[in-house]
Design an enzyme around this catalytic site. Structure first.
Site, mmCIF file in Angstrom:
data_model
loop_
_atom_site.group_PDB
_atom_site.id
_atom_site.type_symbol
_atom_site.label_atom_id
_atom_site.label_comp_id
_atom_site.label_asym_id
_atom_site.label_seq_id
_atom_site.Cartn_x
_atom_site.Cartn_y
_atom_site.Cartn_z
ATOM 1 N N ASP A 232 -2.169 6.131 18.706
ATOM 2 C CA ASP A 232 -2.903 6.455 19.941
ATOM 3 C C ASP A 232 -1.934 6.889 21.048
ATOM 4 O O ASP A 232 -2.246 7.771 21.851
ATOM 5 C CB ASP A 232 -3.716 5.232 20.399
ATOM 6 C CG ASP A 232 -4.689 4.769 19.328
ATOM 7 O OD1 ASP A 232 -5.307 5.633 18.683
ATOM 8 O OD2 ASP A 232 -4.810 3.550 19.114
ATOM 9 N N ILE B 164 -0.691 7.071 3.542
ATOM 10 C CA ILE B 164 0.258 6.677 4.591
ATOM 11 C C ILE B 164 1.517 6.092 3.951
ATOM 12 O O ILE B 164 2.637 6.412 4.357
ATOM 13 C CB ILE B 164 -0.359 5.606 5.533
ATOM 14 C CG1 ILE B 164 -1.552 6.174 6.282
ATOM 15 C CG2 ILE B 164 0.692 5.073 6.506
ATOM 16 C CD1 ILE B 164 -2.403 5.125 6.984
ATOM 17 N N SER C 187 -3.842 -1.224 8.388
ATOM 18 C CA SER C 187 -5.161 -1.133 7.750
ATOM 19 C C SER C 187 -6.284 -1.345 8.763
ATOM 20 O O SER C 187 -6.251 -2.289 9.547
ATOM 21 C CB SER C 187 -5.291 -2.189 6.651
ATOM 22 O OG SER C 187 -4.137 -2.243 5.854
ATOM 23 N N HIS D 149 -7.989 -0.394 18.739
ATOM 24 C CA HIS D 149 -7.795 0.852 17.998
ATOM 25 C C HIS D 149 -9.098 1.285 17.326
ATOM 26 O O HIS D 149 -9.236 1.198 16.113
ATOM 27 C CB HIS D 149 -6.666 0.701 16.966
ATOM 28 C CG HIS D 149 -6.481 1.944 16.143
ATOM 29 N ND1 HIS D 149 -5.994 3.127 16.669
ATOM 30 C CD2 HIS D 149 -6.762 2.216 14.846
ATOM 31 C CE1 HIS D 149 -5.979 4.056 15.736
ATOM 32 N NE2 HIS D 149 -6.439 3.528 14.610
ATOM 33 N N GLY E 125 0.858 -1.191 0.000
ATOM 34 C CA GLY E 125 0.000 0.000 0.000
ATOM 35 C C GLY E 125 0.890 1.235 0.000
ATOM 36 O O GLY E 125 0.527 2.302 0.499
ATOM 37 N N ARG F 195 -11.348 6.170 6.113
ATOM 38 C CA ARG F 195 -12.707 6.656 6.429
ATOM 39 C C ARG F 195 -13.015 7.988 5.770
ATOM 40 O O ARG F 195 -12.123 8.772 5.490
ATOM 41 C CB ARG F 195 -12.834 6.891 7.941
ATOM 42 C CG ARG F 195 -12.954 5.646 8.742
ATOM 43 C CD ARG F 195 -13.485 5.954 10.115
ATOM 44 N NE ARG F 195 -12.537 6.629 10.989
ATOM 45 C CZ ARG F 195 -12.876 7.292 12.091
ATOM 46 N NH1 ARG F 195 -14.170 7.416 12.419
ATOM 47 N NH2 ARG F 195 -11.959 7.836 12.862
HETATM 48 N N1 LIG Z 1 -3.652 1.933 12.503
HETATM 49 C C1 LIG Z 1 -3.853 3.241 12.494
HETATM 50 O O1 LIG Z 1 -3.634 3.909 13.492
HETATM 51 C C2 LIG Z 1 -4.279 3.937 11.235
HETATM 52 C C3 LIG Z 1 -4.111 5.313 11.112
HETATM 53 C C4 LIG Z 1 -4.504 5.930 9.932
HETATM 54 C C5 LIG Z 1 -5.068 5.169 8.896
HETATM 55 N N2 LIG Z 1 -5.218 3.830 9.050
HETATM 56 C C6 LIG Z 1 -5.773 2.981 7.968
HETATM 57 O O2 LIG Z 1 -4.760 2.774 6.970
HETATM 58 C C7 LIG Z 1 -5.392 2.454 5.718
HETATM 59 C C8 LIG Z 1 -4.766 3.257 4.586
HETATM 60 O O3 LIG Z 1 -5.022 4.627 4.739
HETATM 61 P P1 LIG Z 1 -4.495 5.693 3.656
HETATM 62 O O4 LIG Z 1 -4.922 7.014 4.126
HETATM 63 O O5 LIG Z 1 -3.078 5.425 3.342
HETATM 64 O O6 LIG Z 1 -5.382 5.270 2.382
HETATM 65 P P2 LIG Z 1 -5.075 5.585 0.833
HETATM 66 O O7 LIG Z 1 -6.324 5.292 0.087
HETATM 67 O O8 LIG Z 1 -4.463 6.925 0.686
HETATM 68 O O9 LIG Z 1 -3.968 4.503 0.456
HETATM 69 C C9 LIG Z 1 -4.235 3.147 0.448
HETATM 70 C C10 LIG Z 1 -3.336 2.498 -0.568
HETATM 71 O O10 LIG Z 1 -3.604 1.087 -0.552
HETATM 72 C C11 LIG Z 1 -3.534 0.639 -1.884
HETATM 73 N N3 LIG Z 1 -4.209 -0.645 -2.026
HETATM 74 C C12 LIG Z 1 -5.525 -0.924 -2.134
HETATM 75 N N4 LIG Z 1 -5.707 -2.244 -2.287
HETATM 76 C C13 LIG Z 1 -4.489 -2.814 -2.229
HETATM 77 C C14 LIG Z 1 -4.013 -4.153 -2.324
HETATM 78 N N5 LIG Z 1 -4.848 -5.176 -2.494
HETATM 79 N N6 LIG Z 1 -2.690 -4.371 -2.236
HETATM 80 C C15 LIG Z 1 -1.827 -3.329 -2.055
HETATM 81 N N7 LIG Z 1 -2.210 -2.044 -1.978
HETATM 82 C C16 LIG Z 1 -3.524 -1.806 -2.061
HETATM 83 C C17 LIG Z 1 -4.171 1.747 -2.702
HETATM 84 O O11 LIG Z 1 -3.822 1.642 -4.080
HETATM 85 C C18 LIG Z 1 -3.587 2.968 -2.014
HETATM 86 O O12 LIG Z 1 -2.382 3.370 -2.631
HETATM 87 C C19 LIG Z 1 -6.877 2.723 5.953
HETATM 88 O O13 LIG Z 1 -7.539 1.512 6.184
HETATM 89 C C20 LIG Z 1 -6.903 3.583 7.201
HETATM 90 O O14 LIG Z 1 -8.118 3.488 7.906
HETATM 91 C C21 LIG Z 1 -4.835 3.199 10.191
HETATM 92 O O1 LIG Z 2 -9.448 7.583 12.168
HETATM 93 C C1 LIG Z 2 -9.170 6.798 11.264
HETATM 94 O O2 LIG Z 2 -10.037 6.247 10.579
HETATM 95 C C2 LIG Z 2 -7.741 6.536 10.933
HETATM 96 C C3 LIG Z 2 -6.921 6.059 12.080
HETATM 97 O O3 LIG Z 2 -7.404 4.884 12.636
HETATM 98 C C4 LIG Z 2 -6.703 7.120 13.136
HETATM 99 O O4 LIG Z 2 -6.789 6.817 14.315
HETATM 100 O O5 LIG Z 2 -6.391 8.269 12.767
#
Ligand SMILES: NC(=O)c1ccc[n+]([C@@H]2O[C@H](COP(=O)([O-])OP(=O)(O)OC[C@H]3O[C@@H](n4cnc5c(N)ncnc54)[C@H](O)[C@@H]3O)[C@@H](O)[C@H]2O)c1
Ligand SMILES: O=C(O)C[C@H](O)C(=O)O
Length: 330
Positions: free
Chosen positions: A150, A13, A118, A178, A8, A81
């Protein structure tokens, strides 16, 4: 040779996380995988004059080559989200993405550390573990839900109202999971400053719903990416310091499979859960020891109970998903 793979890597991210990891002298090969644009991100980062080699891998046919020989795989693949959504609303898209990536990891790098970013993390970590169990290669010390954001937010938000609290120097334990009410910061641990009950209540709420602040401010353009990249790089670096460099005493809060991890028996008994976020000491093989929960205030005990009730459903949902729809062989 320490190969770290970001799955990803072209996302909100993935790009800043890859930039931060490119600066690490603990990594010799940074492999960037995405279904789109990873080649461009890799070409760009490869011009930076730090030690690691960078390669780009685009599309499912390139996944095996990306994962081959991986020491650590970080997974921020999936949709974020939009305002009005919960993290659980992301399950229907992200569960399948994470399951298939986990299946590929089980096949091509079964001994790698897997760091799951994710969402919904409360369910995607059980998905990874179940896929690894099905493949017969599960090691509970090696799969982590990255909840570091967090922890980072907790220090920052405390400093916002208590400037004498140094946010870089003081780490706050965050337990549970989370998402919203499952995020339980242990503010009673903080001895450097004191709080009124109202301040504790407001701070706890802000930490639990910190993600919503960013989702609202981005107004449809996604959720936290830059602070998450910082937090993800911090967790990855701690794990590499412990596993590659042999540094001792590194502690991070993270969401893990409890059973099979040293020190977790107490948590299994007190929570009745299979998965829980808690402080763990990192070591050469990942989780070296799960630390006992710190003493909790009466309010924190009540919050942990609320978290446990919600986590049960999140965990069952992830486990049931893998049982119902096994991952395709890639
Ligand atoms: N754990 C945490 O604290 C935390 C914090 C922020 C965001 N997140 C989560 O992280 C995830 C990504 O967020 P983002 O803002 O980077 O999203 P984004 O849409 O900007 O990026 C996601 C990337 O994943 C890629 N992708 C989709 N399907 C894929 C696959 N099968 N294989 C490989 N890559 C694939 C997309 O092409 C894209 O480049 C979300 O689910 C978000 O909720 C988690
Ligand atoms: O809030 C979200 O959906 C992304 C992430 O889990 C966060 O805590 O910022």
């Amino acid at each position: 040779m320490v190969k770290v793979v970001v799955c990803g890597a072209a996302g909100g991210i993935g790009q800043p996380l890859s930039l931060l990891l490119k600066q690490s002298d603990l990594i010799s090969h940074l492999a960037l995988y995405d279904i789109v644009n990873a080649a461009g991100v890799a070409a760009d980062l490869s011009h930076i004059n730090t030690a690691s080699k960078v390669t780009g891998h685009v599309g499912k046919d390139a996944l095996a080559e990306a994962l081959q020989g991986a020491h650590t795989v970080v997974i921020p693949a999936g949709v974020p989200r939009k305002p009005g959504m919960t993290r659980d609303d992301l399950f229907k898209v992200n569960a399948g993405i994470v399951r298939d990536l986990a299946q590929a990891c089980a096949q091509h790098c079964p001994k790698a550390f897997i760091l799951v970013i994710s969402n919904p993390v409360n369910s995607t970590v059980p998905i990874v573990c179940e896929v690894f169990k099905q493949a017969g290669v599960f090691d509970p010390r090696k799969v982590f839900g990255v909840t570091t954001l967090d922890v980072v937010r907790s220090s920052t938000f405390v400093n916002d109202i208590k400037p004498q609290f140094e946010p870089q120097a003081n780490r706050i334990t965050v337990v549970g999971g989370h998402s919203g009410a499952t995020i339980v910061p242990i503010l009673s641990q903080i001895k450097q400053v004191s709080f009124t009950p109202e301040e504790i209540k407001a701070l706890t709420h802000r930490i639990q719903f910190g993600g919503d602040e960013v989702v609202k401010a981005k107004d449809g353009a996604g959720s936290a990416t830059l602070s998450m990249a910082y937090a993800g790089a911090r967790f990855t670096t701690s794990l590499l310091e412990a596993s590659v460099r042999g540094k001792r005493g590194l502690v991070e809060s993270t969401y893990i499979h409890l059973k099979g991890n040293a020190g977790a028996e107490w948590n299994v008994r007190s929570t009745g859960l299979e998965y829980f976020a808690q402080d763990v000491e990192l070591g050469p093989d990942g989780v070296a020891n799960v630390l006992a929960l710190p003493d909790l205030s009466a309010e924190e005990q009540a919050l942990v109970q609320i978290a446990i009730d919600e986590l049960k459903g999140n965990i069952t949902k992830g486990v049931a998903f893998v049982a119902a729809v096994p991952a395709a062989k890639l």
